[in-house]
Design a protein around this motif. Structure first.
Motif, PDB file in Angstrom:
ATOM      1  N   GLY A 162      11.073   4.563   9.294  1.00 19.99           N
ATOM      2  CA  GLY A 162      10.090   3.662   9.899  1.00 19.99           C
ATOM      3  C   GLY A 162       9.311   2.923   8.833  1.00 19.99           C
ATOM      4  O   GLY A 162       9.816   2.716   7.724  1.00 19.99           O
ATOM      5  N   ASP A 163       8.088   2.528   9.158  1.00 22.30           N
ATOM      6  CA  ASP A 163       7.237   1.824   8.199  1.00 22.30           C
ATOM      7  C   ASP A 163       6.497   2.862   7.356  1.00 22.30           C
ATOM      8  O   ASP A 163       5.676   3.623   7.874  1.00 22.30           O
ATOM      9  N   ALA A 164       6.827   2.891   6.065  1.00 14.85           N
ATOM     10  CA  ALA A 164       6.287   3.948   5.205  1.00 14.85           C
ATOM     11  C   ALA A 164       4.759   3.880   5.130  1.00 14.85           C
ATOM     12  O   ALA A 164       4.085   4.914   5.149  1.00 14.85           O
ATOM     13  N   GLY A 165       4.213   2.669   5.058  1.00 16.25           N
ATOM     14  CA  GLY A 165       2.750   2.517   4.994  1.00 16.25           C
ATOM     15  C   GLY A 165       2.090   3.084   6.239  1.00 16.25           C
ATOM     16  O   GLY A 165       1.080   3.803   6.166  1.00 16.25           O
ATOM     17  N   GLY A 205      -1.317   5.334   8.757  1.00 15.31           N
ATOM     18  CA  GLY A 205      -1.642   4.854  10.099  1.00 15.31           C
ATOM     19  C   GLY A 205      -1.451   3.346  10.195  1.00 15.31           C
ATOM     20  O   GLY A 205      -1.236   2.670   9.195  1.00 15.31           O
ATOM     21  N   THR A 206      -1.541   2.817  11.403  1.00 15.32           N
ATOM     22  CA  THR A 206      -1.202   1.403  11.627  1.00 15.32           C
ATOM     23  C   THR A 206      -2.405   0.489  11.416  1.00 15.32           C
ATOM     24  O   THR A 206      -2.826  -0.224  12.336  1.00 15.32           O
ATOM     25  N   VAL A 207      -2.971   0.513  10.194  1.00 16.62           N
ATOM     26  CA  VAL A 207      -4.147  -0.326   9.897  1.00 16.62           C
ATOM     27  C   VAL A 207      -3.702  -1.731   9.553  1.00 16.62           C
ATOM     28  O   VAL A 207      -2.853  -1.897   8.688  1.00 16.62           O
ATOM     29  N   ARG A 255       0.797  -1.194   0.000  1.00 16.04           N
ATOM     30  CA  ARG A 255       0.000   0.000   0.000  1.00 16.04           C
ATOM     31  C   ARG A 255       0.844   1.265   0.000  1.00 16.04           C
ATOM     32  O   ARG A 255       0.394   2.320  -0.441  1.00 16.04           O
ATOM     33  N   ALA A 256       2.115   1.160   0.441  1.00 12.09           N
ATOM     34  CA  ALA A 256       2.907   2.382   0.602  1.00 12.09           C
ATOM     35  C   ALA A 256       3.168   3.100  -0.724  1.00 12.09           C
ATOM     36  O   ALA A 256       3.248   4.323  -0.764  1.00 12.09           O
ATOM     37  N   GLY A 257       3.247   2.339  -1.823  1.00 17.52           N
ATOM     38  CA  GLY A 257       3.520   2.950  -3.121  1.00 17.52           C
ATOM     39  C   GLY A 257       2.417   3.898  -3.567  1.00 17.52           C
ATOM     40  O   GLY A 257       2.640   4.793  -4.390  1.00 17.52           O
ATOM     41  N   LEU A 258       1.205   3.695  -3.028  1.00 16.08           N
ATOM     42  CA  LEU A 258       0.079   4.577  -3.376  1.00 16.08           C
ATOM     43  C   LEU A 258       0.387   6.022  -3.015  1.00 16.08           C
ATOM     44  O   LEU A 258      -0.052   6.941  -3.695  1.00 16.08           O
TER      45      LEU A 258
END
Ligand code: U5P
Length: 210
Positions: free
Chosen positions: A200-203, A208-210, A78-81
């Protein structure tokens, strides 16, 4: 493989704010968009064009337009979005395909959970978007996927990369036309496969942490 690491104070400034853990998601998202637009300029340096003749109000002249088939932009979900808007701002005529990949946090192996791409990518120039090149597993799987469908060349745009990931992509794509464009090349990966110093976590930072 060709590697291009950005070297520009505006990019470094924006990356510094992006890395800061106190930067909220809303700012993170707009910075990611701005950064991708700057990186897209470099990533599209070899985009295919064809000569055209046009009339200016004064005379007839030659210029160039992007040629067919249209380039394909592939954000890795999802992060690439979070990088899509910045890329299609510079390449408005591009088509957009989607690849969903998730990394097993234990084995760090990527698995494809969604795919919406043309069946035939023969002759297509593809631009893969993933903010973080860590072990390289996700990017290598995505690049493989595109070449198997007939893509001619693949350019990957990442905000940050680790040397381990760059080496892995290079080894896995030998003899293929692959370009890596990075906002910065960081120090290393930690034992959890996170880029150090990284962001950190790009997504999670984007959505948010979904
Ligand atoms: N990832 C991060 N931050 C890191 C390292 C990895 O968000 O510091 C996520 C990215 O979302 C990316 C994926 O899609 O893991 C890349 O991991 P890899 O397959 O290169 O190890």
């Amino acid at each position: 493989m060709r590697l291009h690491v950005a070297n520009h104070p505006l990019i470094t400034h924006k990356l510094t704010v992006l890395r800061d853990k106190s930067t909220p998601s809303s700012v993170f998202r707009s910075l990611a968009t701005e950064l991708v637009t700057l990186l897209a300029y470099e990533a599209t340096r070899d985009v295919r064009v064809e000569e055209v003749t046009i009339e200016t109000p004064v005379t007839t002249t030659k210029g160039v337009m992007l040629s067919q088939p249209r380039p394909l932009v592939v954000p890795i979900l999802r992060a690439g979005l979070g990088m899509l808007d910045g890329m299609v701002t510079l390449l408005p005529s591009a088509e957009v395909g989607f690849l969903g990949m998730v990394r097993d946090e234990e084995t760090l192996q990527p698995a494809t959970y969604a795919e919406r791409l043309p069946d035939d990518l023969t002759g297509r120039q593809c631009f893969v978007l993933d903010p973080m090149l860590a072990t390289g597993g996700s990017l290598i799987a995505a690049i493989d996927f595109l070449f198997k469908r007939g893509a001619t060349d693949v350019t990957c745009v990442c905000l940050l990369g680790a040397p381990e990931g760059v080496t892995a992509v290079e080894a896995a794509t030998e003899g293929k036309s692959v370009t890596l464009v990075l906002g910065a090349l960081d120090e290393r990966l930690n034992e959890h496969g996170y880029i150090v110093p990284g962001l950190g976590d790009a997504g999670d930072r984007l959505y948010g942490t979904v």
